[in-house]
Design a protein around this motif. Structure first.
Motif, mmCIF file in Angstrom:
data_model
loop_
_atom_site.group_PDB
_atom_site.id
_atom_site.type_symbol
_atom_site.label_atom_id
_atom_site.label_comp_id
_atom_site.label_asym_id
_atom_site.label_seq_id
_atom_site.Cartn_x
_atom_site.Cartn_y
_atom_site.Cartn_z
ATOM 1 N N HIS A 14 0.811 -1.227 0.000
ATOM 2 C CA HIS A 14 0.000 0.000 0.000
ATOM 3 C C HIS A 14 0.845 1.278 0.000
ATOM 4 O O HIS A 14 1.904 1.334 0.632
ATOM 5 C CB HIS A 14 -0.972 -0.012 1.182
ATOM 6 N N PRO A 15 0.322 2.300 -0.695
ATOM 7 C CA PRO A 15 1.090 3.534 -0.913
ATOM 8 C C PRO A 15 1.595 4.201 0.358
ATOM 9 O O PRO A 15 2.691 4.760 0.363
ATOM 10 C CB PRO A 15 0.078 4.438 -1.627
ATOM 11 N N ARG B 114 6.395 -7.882 -5.413
ATOM 12 C CA ARG B 114 6.756 -7.361 -6.735
ATOM 13 C C ARG B 114 5.566 -7.448 -7.694
ATOM 14 O O ARG B 114 5.209 -6.472 -8.347
ATOM 15 C CB ARG B 114 7.956 -8.144 -7.284
ATOM 16 N N LEU C 132 2.837 -4.913 -6.875
ATOM 17 C CA LEU C 132 3.152 -3.533 -7.260
ATOM 18 C C LEU C 132 3.159 -3.358 -8.767
ATOM 19 O O LEU C 132 2.828 -2.289 -9.283
ATOM 20 C CB LEU C 132 4.494 -3.107 -6.658
ATOM 21 N N GLU C 133 3.532 -4.422 -9.473
ATOM 22 C CA GLU C 133 3.502 -4.327 -10.931
ATOM 23 C C GLU C 133 2.082 -4.129 -11.445
ATOM 24 O O GLU C 133 1.859 -3.447 -12.431
ATOM 25 C CB GLU C 133 4.124 -5.579 -11.559
ATOM 26 N N SER C 134 1.133 -4.744 -10.767
ATOM 27 C CA SER C 134 -0.237 -4.615 -11.264
ATOM 28 C C SER C 134 -0.961 -3.395 -10.711
ATOM 29 O O SER C 134 -2.041 -3.063 -11.173
ATOM 30 C CB SER C 134 -1.035 -5.897 -10.989
ATOM 31 N N ARG C 135 -0.385 -2.728 -9.722
ATOM 32 C CA ARG C 135 -1.070 -1.578 -9.129
ATOM 33 C C ARG C 135 -0.293 -0.279 -9.171
ATOM 34 O O ARG C 135 -0.861 0.793 -9.014
ATOM 35 C CB ARG C 135 -1.383 -1.860 -7.652
ATOM 36 N N TYR D 86 -1.430 2.646 -11.251
ATOM 37 C CA TYR D 86 -2.730 3.139 -10.766
ATOM 38 C C TYR D 86 -2.543 3.958 -9.485
ATOM 39 O O TYR D 86 -3.154 5.020 -9.326
ATOM 40 C CB TYR D 86 -3.675 1.966 -10.533
ATOM 41 N N TYR D 87 -1.716 3.478 -8.579
ATOM 42 C CA TYR D 87 -1.481 4.224 -7.342
ATOM 43 C C TYR D 87 -0.940 5.623 -7.644
ATOM 44 O O TYR D 87 -1.383 6.615 -7.070
ATOM 45 C CB TYR D 87 -0.462 3.487 -6.455
ATOM 46 N N TYR E 242 -3.502 8.911 -6.641
ATOM 47 C CA TYR E 242 -3.202 9.749 -5.480
ATOM 48 C C TYR E 242 -2.856 11.183 -5.855
ATOM 49 O O TYR E 242 -2.637 12.025 -4.989
ATOM 50 C CB TYR E 242 -2.080 9.143 -4.630
ATOM 51 N N ASP F 273 -2.315 -9.680 -0.320
ATOM 52 C CA ASP F 273 -1.684 -10.986 -0.555
ATOM 53 C C ASP F 273 -0.160 -10.878 -0.476
ATOM 54 O O ASP F 273 0.558 -11.710 -1.015
ATOM 55 C CB ASP F 273 -2.168 -11.652 -1.856
ATOM 56 N N THR G 170 -8.503 -2.254 6.984
ATOM 57 C CA THR G 170 -8.955 -2.200 5.594
ATOM 58 C C THR G 170 -8.621 -3.530 4.927
ATOM 59 O O THR G 170 -7.579 -4.123 5.185
ATOM 60 C CB THR G 170 -8.282 -1.057 4.810
ATOM 61 N N LEU G 171 -9.533 -3.965 4.092
ATOM 62 C CA LEU G 171 -9.444 -5.309 3.525
ATOM 63 C C LEU G 171 -9.112 -5.235 2.036
ATOM 64 O O LEU G 171 -9.863 -4.665 1.252
ATOM 65 C CB LEU G 171 -10.780 -6.022 3.740
ATOM 66 N N ASP G 172 -7.979 -5.820 1.656
ATOM 67 C CA ASP G 172 -7.553 -5.795 0.261
ATOM 68 C C ASP G 172 -6.889 -7.122 -0.112
ATOM 69 O O ASP G 172 -6.020 -7.170 -0.968
ATOM 70 C CB ASP G 172 -6.571 -4.619 0.067
ATOM 71 N N GLY G 173 -7.286 -8.179 0.606
ATOM 72 C CA GLY G 173 -6.672 -9.482 0.360
ATOM 73 C C GLY G 173 -7.693 -10.585 0.550
ATOM 74 O O GLY G 173 -8.453 -10.904 -0.347
#
Lengths: 282, 316
Positions: free
Chosen positions: B109-110, B133, B136-139, B142-143, B147, B192, B218-221
Motif C-alpha cells: 500500500h502507498p 513485486r 506492485l507491478e499490477s497496481r 494506478y497508485y 493519489y 496478498d 482495511t481489507l484488500d486481500g
C-alpha cells in the motif's frame, strides 16, 4: 467489432507508452474531482455506435450504481428494463467512460427470455460515468447513466488474491432465488438467478517493471446462458468486468428445464456447466 | 545515468516551483526529522496520523520505524511520500551514522511504500513478501495516478514505485550486526503480500497492516485468510507491537482483539445478507454498522470492507 475496438484502443495506449517511455497516465483520471462533462463520451461513442443516434432512456432502461466506488475493483451496478413498453430490448452495452477499456460488456437477450433485471460488478478506475445503452427491436438506442466517484484510499482495480483466482479458474456457482411473481404466460415463472464464475479477469494493463512489457490480458470474453434450447442471454465481456464475474438476473424461466452456461476466455479456455432447476425452486 | 539526470532535473524543477511554500518545506526538510520515539533498545518508531493520505499530512498516515544493529540499520516501511522517507532518514541520521542496509516493505500500500525513492542514495536492499513485486507491478501505475489529486502534484512528482530486490518466500532472518530480525511472509490477509518483522533482541513486533488498532482495518486481500491466521499471529511472543496503524507501541497480543471482533461482526452480517439473497449493493450499506463507534475512519473504509467481504464470502 466490439473486441476490435477494445484492442485498438489498448494498442494505441500501449504504443503511445512505448514511444514516450512513461507510465500510464490518463490525464482525465487525476485532477477533476467534480463531475466531468461529456467530453470522454463524445470522443468514445463513435467508436462504439458509429453515427447512430442515441436517445435518452425513455423509461425503457434505468441504472443504479453507488455514488462512490468503495472498492475500485468491485463496483456493483444494477440495470432494470421496463417490459411494459412495446419494444423488447435486444441488447445492452455497458460502458465505463474513463476506464482504459471503456466497453465493459455487451449483453444480448433471447427473444422470449423476458429479462427485466441484470446486476453485475465493474472495475472503475477513476471518477467516471457508467452508461448503459439499450437497443430495442426497432434498432433504436436508449441511454441511461450514473456518475461514480473513484474510491479513496488504497483500493485498486486489481485482483486481491491472485493465486486463489487462478487456482479456481473457471469454477462456477449458480444460485436460484425463489420468486413469487407469475409471469404473463402460464408456462413460465419470473425467476431471480445469480451466476458466478471464478476468473481473475486480468486487465493486461499491468506492466512488468523490468521488461517494460505488458502482462497479457486474461479475461472472460464470451458467455452464454441458456435454458433448454432457449437463449437467455449472452455476453461479450472486457476487462472492466470485475474479477470473478458475477451476474444476477431476472427472467422468464420454464420450470424443469436445465440451465446451461458456456464461457470462454482470452486464452481459449472453455468453461461449461449445467444445472437442473427443480420445478419446486421456481 | 539518464535516470539520475532526469530525477535531478525534476528535483530542481520541484524546488523552483515551490517558491513560497518551498521555503517551509526546505526548513522542515533540514530540521524536520520525522518525530520517532524509542520504544525499546535500538528500536524506534513513528506513529502516523489516523487520516487519509493528503498533501497536508504528506501521506504520513502509517506507523513505521527502524532498528539499529552494530553494523547497520534496517528500516521498516518508507512512508507515504518521498518527503516522509527523507524525514525518516533524517531521524535515523540524528541517531546513528551506521549505513541503512535494508528497507523492509511490510506490503504494497502507498502509505507504506511511496517513500521508497528517498532511499536511492542509501544503497539499500529493499525486502518484501514473495508476492510484493507482482502486486506492485499490477497496481503501481494506478497508485501513482489515483493519489495525484489528494496528494498534490508537488509531493507526487518525486514519488516512484521502487520495487523490492529481495523477496521473502516464507521465513528469513536479516542480520544488522549482533542483532537479527525475523521476517515472515503471510498467506493472503490484509493483502496478498503481508510481511511481519520481529526484532529478536527486544521482541518488538512490527505487524505491518496485519494489525490495526483504533483505525478501522482495511481489507484488500482475504478476510477469511486474515481471520484464519490471527491465532498464529497472536502466538508470536512479542514484548509489544508496532501496528500498521494505531498507538505506538500497542500491547501485544491485546491489540488484536478489537480487530477480531470487527471481523466477526462483519462476517456475520455479510453471511446473513448472502444467505437471505440481499444483493451486494444493499448489503454493504448496513453490514458491520454496529461497530461504527469503535473505530476511526469507519465511514472511509467500512463499506469497502463489506464489499470485498461480500465478494469473498459468496463463494463459500
Amino acid at each position: 467489432m466490439f473486441e476490435k475496438m477494445i484492442l485498438q484502443r489498448r494498442d494505441i495506449i500501449i504504443a503511445a507508452l512505448a514511444v514516450a517511455g512513461v507510465l500510464v497516465s490518463q490525464p482525465s483520471v487525476a485532477e477533476d474531482t467534480s463531475s466531468p462533462g461529456d467530453a470522454t463520451w463524445n470522443s468514445l461513442k463513435g467508436d462504439v455506435f458509429g453515427q447512430r443516434p442515441i436517445g435518452n432512456d425513455g423509461g425503457i432502461i434505468s441504472i443504479e450504481a453507488p455514488k462512490r466506488a468503495e472498492d475500485a475493483a468491485i463496483v456493483p451496478v444494477d440495470l432494470r428494463f421496463n417490459t411494459a413498453k412495446d419494444q423488447r430490448i435486444k441488447a445492452v452495452t455497458l460502458i465505463v467512460d474513463e476506464n482504459p477499456a471503456p466497453v465493459a460488456a455487451v449483453f444480448k437477450f433471447g427473444p422470449d427470455a423476458g429479462v427485466t433485471h441484470l446486476a453485475t460488478r465493474l472495475r472503475v478506475n477513476a471518477y467516471s460515468y457508467v452508461r448503459a445503452i439499450a437497443e430495442t427491436e426497432d434498432g433504436k438506442l436508449h441511454m441511461t447513466q450514473a456518475f461514480v466517484k473513484a474510491s479513496g484510499g488504497c483500493s485498486a482495480p486489481a485482483t486481491k488474491n491472485a493465486d486463489e483466482a487462478m487456482a479456481n479458474l473457471g469454477k462456477m456457482k449458480l444460485r436460484v432465488f425463489s420468486s413469487k411473481t407469475l409471469s404473463s404466460t402460464s408456462m413460465t415463472r419470473v425467476t431471480d438467478m445469480q451466476l458466478m464464475i471464478r476468473h481473475p479477469n486480468n486487465s493486461g494493463l499491468q506492466m512488468d517493471q523490468v521488461t517494460r512489457y505488458y502482462i497479457p490480458a486474461h479475461f472472460i470474453q464470451g458467455l452464454t446462458v441458456s435454458q433448454g434450447d432457449r437463449l437467455i442471454m449472452s455476453m461479450e465481456g472486457g476487462i472492466s468486468i470485475s474479477e470473478d464475474p458475477n451476474f444476477r438476473f431476472e427472467f422468464d424461466a420454464k420450470p424443469g428445464e436445465d440451465i446451461k452456461v458456456e464461457a470462454a476466455d482470452t486464452e481459449g479456455k472453455k468453461f461449461e456447466n449445467e444445472w437442473p432447476v427443480a420445478t419446486s425452486s421456481l | 545515468m539518464i535516470r539520475a539526470n532526469r530525477r535531478d532535473f525534476l528535483k530542481v524543477a520541484a524546488f523552483c516551483s515551490l517558491c513560497g511554500t518551498g521555503a517551509a518545506y526546505a526548513k522542515t526538510g533540514a530540521a524536520g526529522a520525522l518525530p520517532v520515539k524509542q520504544i525499546a533498545d535500538g528500536v524506534f518508531a513513528f506513529a502516523g496520523v489516523p487520516a487519509m493520505m493528503n498533501g497536508g499530512n504528506r501521506g504520513e498516515i502509517c506507523n513505521l520505524g527502524f532498528v539499529i544493529g552494530e553494523d547497520a540499520v534496517a528500516v521498516i516501511d518508507s512512508g507515504g511520500s518521498v518527503a516522509e522517507g527523507r524525514a525518516l532518514i533524517d531521524a535515523i541520521r540524528a541517531r546513528t551514522d551506521r549505513p541503512i542496509r535494508y528497507l523492509i516493505n511490510t506490503h504494497m500500500h502507498p502509505d507504506h511504500i511511496f517513500g521508497n525513492g528517498a532511499f536511492d542514495a542509501e544503497k539499500v536492499t529493499i525486502v518484501g513478501h514473495r508476492n510484493l513485486r507482482r502486486a506492485l507491478e499490477s497496481r503501481g501505475d494506478y497508485y501513482l495516478e489515483s493519489y495525484r489529486s489528494s496528494m498534490g502534484a508537488e509531493l507526487m512528482q518525486d514519488i516512484r514505485i521502487v520495487l523490492p530486490t529481495r523477496l521473502v518466500a516464507a521465513v528469513e532472518e536479516l542480520d544488522v550486526g549482533k542483532r537479527k530480525l525475523t521476517l515472515q511472509s503471510w498467506k493472503p490477509a490484509h493483502t496478498d503480500n503481508d510481511l511481519t518483522v520481529f526484532d529478536q533482541k527486544t521482541k518488538v513486533l512490527f505487524t505491518g497492516d496485519l494489525c490495526f488498532a483504533e483505525h478501522l482495518p482495511t481489507l484488500d486481500g482475504s478476510l477469511l485468510g486474515w481471520v484464519g491466521q490471527l491465532d498464529m499471529l497472536r502466538a508470536i511472543e512479542a514484548s509489544m507491537a508496532v501496528p500498521g496503524h494505531g498507538p505506538v507501541p500497542s500491547p501485544w497480543p491485546d491489540a488484536l482483539e478489537r480487530q477480531k471482533r470487527y471481523f466477526d461482526v462483519l462476517i456475520g452480517d455479510v453471511r446473513k445478507a448472502i444467505r437471505e439473497g440481499v444483493p451486494m449493493m444493499e448489503a454493504v450499506k448496513t453490514a458491520g454498522e454496529s461497530e461504527r463507534g469503535n473505530w476511526q475512519l469507519f465511514d472511509d473504509y467500512n463499506q469497502r470492507n463489506a464489499t470485498a467481504a461480500y465478494a469473498e464470502l459468496e463463494w463459500q
